[in-house]
Design an enzyme around this catalytic site. Structure first.
Site, PDB file in Angstrom:
ATOM      1  N   ASP A   1     -25.544  58.770  -5.217  1.00 39.30           N
ATOM      2  CA  ASP A   1     -26.629  57.787  -5.066  1.00 39.30           C
ATOM      3  C   ASP A   1     -27.777  58.265  -5.950  1.00 39.30           C
ATOM      4  OD1 ASP A   1     -28.208  55.654  -3.985  1.00 39.30           O
ATOM      5  OD2 ASP A   1     -29.153  57.052  -2.599  1.00 39.30           O
ATOM      6  N   SER A   2     -28.791  57.405  -6.105  1.00 39.92           N
ATOM      7  CA  SER A   2     -29.987  57.843  -6.828  1.00 39.92           C
ATOM      8  C   SER A   2     -30.751  58.901  -6.028  1.00 39.92           C
ATOM      9  CB  SER A   2     -30.903  56.645  -7.080  1.00 39.92           C
ATOM     10  OG  SER A   2     -31.250  56.040  -5.845  1.00 39.92           O
TER      11      SER A   2
ATOM     12  N   TYR B   1     -33.680  53.845  -9.116  1.00 36.18           N
ATOM     13  CA  TYR B   1     -32.855  53.092 -10.057  1.00 36.18           C
ATOM     14  C   TYR B   1     -33.273  51.614 -10.092  1.00 36.18           C
ATOM     15  CZ  TYR B   1     -29.116  56.678 -10.607  1.00 36.18           C
ATOM     16  OH  TYR B   1     -28.381  57.785 -10.916  1.00 36.18           O
ATOM     17  N   GLY B   2     -33.796  51.137  -8.966  1.00 30.55           N
ATOM     18  CA  GLY B   2     -34.042  49.700  -8.786  1.00 30.55           C
ATOM     19  C   GLY B   2     -34.803  49.010  -9.906  1.00 30.55           C
TER      20      GLY B   2
ATOM     21  N   CYS C   1     -24.443  53.561  -3.616  1.00 30.64           N
ATOM     22  CA  CYS C   1     -25.701  53.005  -4.130  1.00 30.64           C
ATOM     23  C   CYS C   1     -25.416  51.566  -4.537  1.00 30.64           C
ATOM     24  CB  CYS C   1     -26.159  53.827  -5.337  1.00 30.64           C
ATOM     25  SG  CYS C   1     -27.575  53.135  -6.210  1.00 30.64           S
TER      26      CYS C   1
ATOM     27  N   THR D   1     -27.375  49.533  -6.170  1.00 34.11           N
ATOM     28  CA  THR D   1     -27.845  49.227  -7.523  1.00 34.11           C
ATOM     29  C   THR D   1     -26.806  49.686  -8.549  1.00 34.11           C
ATOM     30  OG1 THR D   1     -30.068  49.667  -6.679  1.00 34.11           O
ATOM     31  CG2 THR D   1     -29.855  49.380  -9.050  1.00 34.11           C
TER      32      THR D   1
ATOM     33  N   GLU E   1     -38.331  57.694   0.218  1.00 38.28           N
ATOM     34  CA  GLU E   1     -38.167  59.033  -0.363  1.00 38.28           C
ATOM     35  C   GLU E   1     -39.491  59.802  -0.386  1.00 38.28           C
ATOM     36  OE1 GLU E   1     -35.478  60.688  -2.168  1.00 38.28           O
ATOM     37  OE2 GLU E   1     -33.943  59.135  -1.937  1.00 38.28           O
TER      38      GLU E   1
ATOM     39  N   CYS F   1     -29.183  47.960   0.255  1.00 41.88           N
ATOM     40  CA  CYS F   1     -29.555  49.198  -0.421  1.00 41.88           C
ATOM     41  C   CYS F   1     -29.253  50.301   0.579  1.00 41.88           C
ATOM     42  CB  CYS F   1     -31.044  49.184  -0.765  1.00 41.88           C
ATOM     43  SG  CYS F   1     -31.678  50.780  -1.320  1.00 41.88           S
TER      44      CYS F   1
ATOM     45  N   HIS G   1     -30.478  53.051   1.113  1.00 30.67           N
ATOM     46  CA  HIS G   1     -31.639  53.702   1.726  1.00 30.67           C
ATOM     47  C   HIS G   1     -32.108  52.975   2.996  1.00 30.67           C
ATOM     48  CE1 HIS G   1     -32.143  55.909  -2.063  1.00 30.67           C
ATOM     49  NE2 HIS G   1     -33.062  56.650  -1.474  1.00 30.67           N
TER      50      HIS G   1
HETATM   51  N1  DGL Z   1     -29.795  53.684  -2.631  1.00 28.52           N
HETATM   52  C1  DGL Z   1     -29.993  52.931  -3.850  1.00 28.52           C
HETATM   53  C2  DGL Z   1     -29.363  51.558  -3.693  1.00 28.52           C
HETATM   54  O1  DGL Z   1     -28.544  51.411  -2.818  1.00 28.52           O
HETATM   55  C3  DGL Z   1     -31.441  52.943  -4.215  1.00 28.52           C
HETATM   56  C4  DGL Z   1     -31.679  52.527  -5.632  1.00 28.52           C
HETATM   57  C5  DGL Z   1     -32.995  53.032  -6.202  1.00 28.52           C
HETATM   58  O2  DGL Z   1     -33.065  54.239  -6.485  1.00 28.52           O
HETATM   59  O3  DGL Z   1     -33.897  52.208  -6.408  1.00 28.52           O
HETATM   60  O4  DGL Z   1     -29.616  50.642  -4.409  1.00 28.52           O
END
Ligand code: DGL
Length: 273
Positions: free
Chosen positions: A10-11, A42-43, A73, A75, A152, A184, A186
């Site tokens: 994941d990011s 990443y978004g 993730c 994204t 985060e 997402c 998160h």
């Molecule tokens: N957990 C990532 C997702 O599911 C977060 C992406 C991000 O870092 O913006 O999209």
């Protein structure tokens, strides 16, 4: 039998929601989890850039001799899933499709909302998949750029997070959706905040459990499970600060994470070169 670990990425720490379900379903498997904290979030990034990051990480994990990769993730899944599956020799399992199934099954008024990152919304993948299953569903996607940095950050359960969630929920409540996809990985980390914002009549959908089931079934069908009587071991890697990751990981996963290894971006780039 196959003793190699499963790679998950994941990011950041969001993918731990998927890892958690994998640990519940497959306590006998070994896992290596990579959080790309140096490049989070990443978004807001262009999908092509995220596709490049996902490719680097997946090839790095493949070089660590994993037997399967979980893209934890949304994204990265939206940006890169077909390309990852084309590039890698090992099976690649991702989020997104299982959520769409659950949401289409759950809705009674056929009005479904999506909360996700900008990249995920822009990719249009959810809308395509929802309409492939039920072309009559009215679909309402909402990008939530503030949420991943807040989750985060120093105070994930604070007032700012509560306000942001309320703001993003408002248009979906107005649209009278009865089902909302938390698109997402998160977002399940702050699930109670979403539940308070939407109340009891809205079904919140996320796919960590189904994704874990998907992983277990894939291992079984391919005959690459580890010995069931053993206990799995876990490795945690980050491109960011290992101490910060360790703290967040312990809090969100409620797992005493021992050592966290640092991976330099040059190592990821090297794996994809
Ligand atoms: N957990 C990532 C997702 O599911 C977060 C992406 C991000 O870092 O913006 O999209």
């Amino acid at each position: 039998m196959d003793t190699r670990p499963i790679g998950v990425f994941d990011s950041g720490v969001g993918g731990l929601t998927v890892l958690h379900e994998c640990l519940v379903t497959m306590p006998h498997e070994d896992f290596v989890y990579l959080g790309d904290h140096a490049r989070l979030p990443y978004g807001p990034r262009p999908l092509g850039e995220v596709r490049g990051f996902a490719r680097e990480i997946a090839l790095y994990l493949e070089a660590q001799d994993v037997k399967l990769i979980v893209v934890a993730c949304n994204t990265a899944t939206s940006a890169a899933l077909p390309q990852l599956q084309e590039t890698l020799a090992v099976p690649v399992i991702a989020v997104l499709t299982p959520e769409v199934h659950s949401a289409v099954q759950a809705t009674r008024n056929r009005r479904i909302g999506l909360l996700a990152t900008q990249g995920t919304v822009d990719s249009g993948r959810y809308a395509e998949l929802v309409h492939a299953l039920d072309a009559g569903v009215e679909f309402f996607p909402v990008a939530c750029p503030r949420l991943v940095p807040l989750i985060e950050g120093d105070d994930p359960y604070g007032e700012q997070t509560e306000d942001a969630v309320r703001e993003y929920a408002a248009s979906l409540k107005e649209a009278e959706v009865d089902t909302v996809i938390l698109g997402c990985t998160h977002y399940p980390l702050i699930r109670p905040i979403f539940q308070r914002a939407f109340g009891r009549d809205v079904t919140l959908v996320f796919s960590a459990e189904e994704t874990a089931r998907d992983v277990a079934e894939t291992l079984a069908r391919k005959g690459i499970e580890n010995e069931v009587s053993r206990e799995g071991v876990y490795r945690f890697l980050t491109t960011g600060d290992p101490a910060a990751f360790r703290e967040m990981g312990r809090r969100f996963l409620q797992l005493p994470i021992g050592e966290v290894e640092h991976v330099a971006l040059a190592q990821l780039e090297g794996a994809a070169a």
